[in-house]
Design a protein around this motif. Structure first.
Motif, PDB file in Angstrom:
ATOM      1  N   GLU A 252       0.810  -1.214   0.000  1.00  0.00           N
ATOM      2  CA  GLU A 252       0.000   0.000   0.000  1.00  0.00           C
ATOM      3  C   GLU A 252       0.849   1.271   0.000  1.00  0.00           C
ATOM      4  OE1 GLU A 252      -3.295   0.523  -0.454  1.00  0.00           O
ATOM      5  OE2 GLU A 252      -3.251  -1.619  -0.955  1.00  0.00           O
ATOM      6  N   THR A 253       2.002   1.236   0.666  1.00  0.00           N
ATOM      7  CA  THR A 253       2.882   2.418   0.685  1.00  0.00           C
ATOM      8  C   THR A 253       3.323   2.756  -0.731  1.00  0.00           C
ATOM      9  OG1 THR A 253       3.669   1.823   2.890  1.00  0.00           O
ATOM     10  CG2 THR A 253       5.021   3.373   1.624  1.00  0.00           C
ATOM     11  N   LEU A 254       3.765   1.750  -1.474  1.00  0.00           N
ATOM     12  CA  LEU A 254       4.200   1.970  -2.852  1.00  0.00           C
ATOM     13  C   LEU A 254       3.035   2.428  -3.714  1.00  0.00           C
ATOM     14  CD1 LEU A 254       6.327   1.850  -5.056  1.00  0.00           C
ATOM     15  CD2 LEU A 254       5.784  -0.582  -5.350  1.00  0.00           C
ATOM     16  N   LYS A 255       1.892   1.816  -3.575  1.00  0.00           N
ATOM     17  CA  LYS A 255       0.721   2.175  -4.371  1.00  0.00           C
ATOM     18  C   LYS A 255       0.330   3.629  -4.119  1.00  0.00           C
ATOM     19  CE  LYS A 255      -4.011   0.747  -5.330  1.00  0.00           C
ATOM     20  NZ  LYS A 255      -5.107  -0.167  -4.961  1.00  0.00           N
ATOM     21  N   SER A 256       0.326   4.041  -2.856  1.00  0.00           N
ATOM     22  CA  SER A 256      -0.023   5.410  -2.494  1.00  0.00           C
ATOM     23  C   SER A 256       0.961   6.419  -3.095  1.00  0.00           C
ATOM     24  CB  SER A 256      -0.059   5.537  -0.974  1.00  0.00           C
ATOM     25  OG  SER A 256      -0.205   6.883  -0.592  1.00  0.00           O
ATOM     26  N   LEU A 257       2.255   6.118  -2.991  1.00  0.00           N
ATOM     27  CA  LEU A 257       3.269   7.022  -3.541  1.00  0.00           C
ATOM     28  C   LEU A 257       3.190   7.103  -5.065  1.00  0.00           C
ATOM     29  CD1 LEU A 257       6.299   6.136  -1.255  1.00  0.00           C
ATOM     30  CD2 LEU A 257       5.105   8.334  -1.357  1.00  0.00           C
ATOM     31  N   LEU A 258       2.986   5.977  -5.716  1.00  0.00           N
ATOM     32  CA  LEU A 258       2.868   5.984  -7.178  1.00  0.00           C
ATOM     33  C   LEU A 258       1.658   6.798  -7.628  1.00  0.00           C
ATOM     34  CD1 LEU A 258       3.827   2.324  -8.156  1.00  0.00           C
ATOM     35  CD2 LEU A 258       5.087   4.424  -8.664  1.00  0.00           C
ATOM     36  N   THR A 259       0.550   6.661  -6.927  1.00  0.00           N
ATOM     37  CA  THR A 259      -0.646   7.435  -7.256  1.00  0.00           C
ATOM     38  C   THR A 259      -0.370   8.928  -7.098  1.00  0.00           C
ATOM     39  OG1 THR A 259      -2.075   5.613  -6.572  1.00  0.00           O
ATOM     40  CG2 THR A 259      -3.078   7.808  -6.681  1.00  0.00           C
ATOM     41  N   TYR A 260       0.261   9.299  -5.977  1.00  0.00           N
ATOM     42  CA  TYR A 260       0.571  10.701  -5.722  1.00  0.00           C
ATOM     43  C   TYR A 260       1.472  11.281  -6.814  1.00  0.00           C
ATOM     44  CZ  TYR A 260       2.804  14.814  -3.742  1.00  0.00           C
ATOM     45  OH  TYR A 260       3.304  16.074  -3.572  1.00  0.00           O
ATOM     46  N   TRP A 261       2.599  10.600  -7.088  1.00  0.00           N
ATOM     47  CA  TRP A 261       3.574  11.160  -8.029  1.00  0.00           C
ATOM     48  C   TRP A 261       3.074  11.107  -9.471  1.00  0.00           C
ATOM     49  CZ3 TRP A 261       6.871  14.530  -6.750  1.00  0.00           C
ATOM     50  CH2 TRP A 261       7.402  14.543  -5.467  1.00  0.00           C
ATOM     51  N   THR A 262       2.266  10.127  -9.812  1.00  0.00           N
ATOM     52  CA  THR A 262       1.689  10.091 -11.148  1.00  0.00           C
ATOM     53  C   THR A 262       0.793  11.306 -11.364  1.00  0.00           C
ATOM     54  OG1 THR A 262       1.780   7.683 -11.181  1.00  0.00           O
ATOM     55  CG2 THR A 262       0.289   8.730 -12.761  1.00  0.00           C
TER      56      THR A 262
END
Length: 199
Positions: free
Chosen positions: A175-185
Motif C-alpha cells: 500500500e505504501t508503494l501504491k499510495s506514492l505511485l498514485t501521488y507522483w503520477t
C-alpha cells in the motif's frame, strides 16, 4: 539508468562541482585525499550492470584516480574564468559509461601559485547536492590530516548508500508503494516530457 537507455550518451544528469582553493596547496596530498574519499564511499566506485533486463549496482573494489593539473597561470587573470568555464562545460558534455565507470572525473586548475579551482564532475546516479556537502567536508578532513602526517578522525561508515537503497526498497512495497505511485503520477501529470536544464 533509464534515461541512458532512452537516450544513450546523454549528458542531462552530469553534475560539475567547482571549489576555489586559496593558499598553499599540496597537490599530491589532494590527490591522495580524493582517492581516500573514493575508497570510503562505495557509491563513488559504482557502475551499473544489467541482469535479465534489470539494472544492478556493482562496485569497483578499488578505484584510483590521477588528479590532472591544468596550469592556467600564463593566461591573463581576466581570461582565466572564461577558460575555466569552457573546460567545465566541456567536461559536462562528456558522457559517462554507466556500465564501466568510473562515474567521477576530477581536475585541478592552477590559476596562481596559491589560487586553484578544483572541479569534480559526477553522474547524478552517484551523487546529489546534499551528498556533495558531505563529500567536500570529508575531503577537507582527509587533506588536513594527511597534510599533518595523520589519519583523519572520521567515524567508520555503518552503512553505505546501497544499504540505504535496499532498506528503502523494502519499505516501498504494498500500500505504501501504491499510495506514492498514485501521488507522483498525479503530481507529474503535466510535467514536460524532457527536463529543462539551467546553465
Amino acid at each position: 539508468w533509464l534515461v541512458e537507455q532512452i537516450e544513450p550518451g546523454g549528458t542531462a544528469y552530469i553534475l560539475p562541482y567547482a571549489w576555489r582553493v586559496t593558499g598553499p596547496l599540496r597537490e599530491e596530498i589532494l590527490e591522495r585525499s580524493l582517492n581516500a574519499l573514493i575508497q570510503r564511499h562505495e557509491s563513488l566506485r559504482m557502475y551499473v550492470v544489467e541482469l535479465e533486463g534489470e539494472p544492478r549496482q556493482a562496485f569497483h573494489p578499488q578505484l584510483v584516480l590521477t588528479l590532472p593539473i591544468i596550469d592556467l597561470q600564463m593566461i591573463p587573470q581576466s581570461e582565466q574564468e572564461r577558460v575555466c568555464q569552457a573546460h567545465i562545460r566541456e567536461a559536462e558534455a562528456q558522457p559517462f559509461d554507466l556500465q564501466l565507470g568510473p562515474l567521477i572525473r576530477v581536475a585541478l586548475y592552477r590559476l596562481a601559485p596559491e589560487d586553484h579551482l578544483l572541479v569534480l564532475t559526477l553522474h547524478h546516479i552517484v551523487t546529489d547536492g546534499w551528498s556533495m556537502d558531505i563529500l567536500f567536508s570529508e575531503l577537507r578532513q582527509f587533506y588536513e590530516a594527511f597534510g599533518q602526517g595523520q589519519s583523519p578522525n572520521l567515524p567508520s561508515l555503518p552503512i553505505q548508500y546501497a544499504d540505504y537503497a535496499i532498506w528503502q526498497r523494502t519499505c516501498l512495497q504494498g500500500e505504501t508503494l501504491k499510495s506514492l505511485l498514485t501521488y507522483w503520477t498525479a503530481r507529474l501529470a503535466d510535467a514536460p516530457a524532457t527536463p529543462e536544464r539551467s546553465v
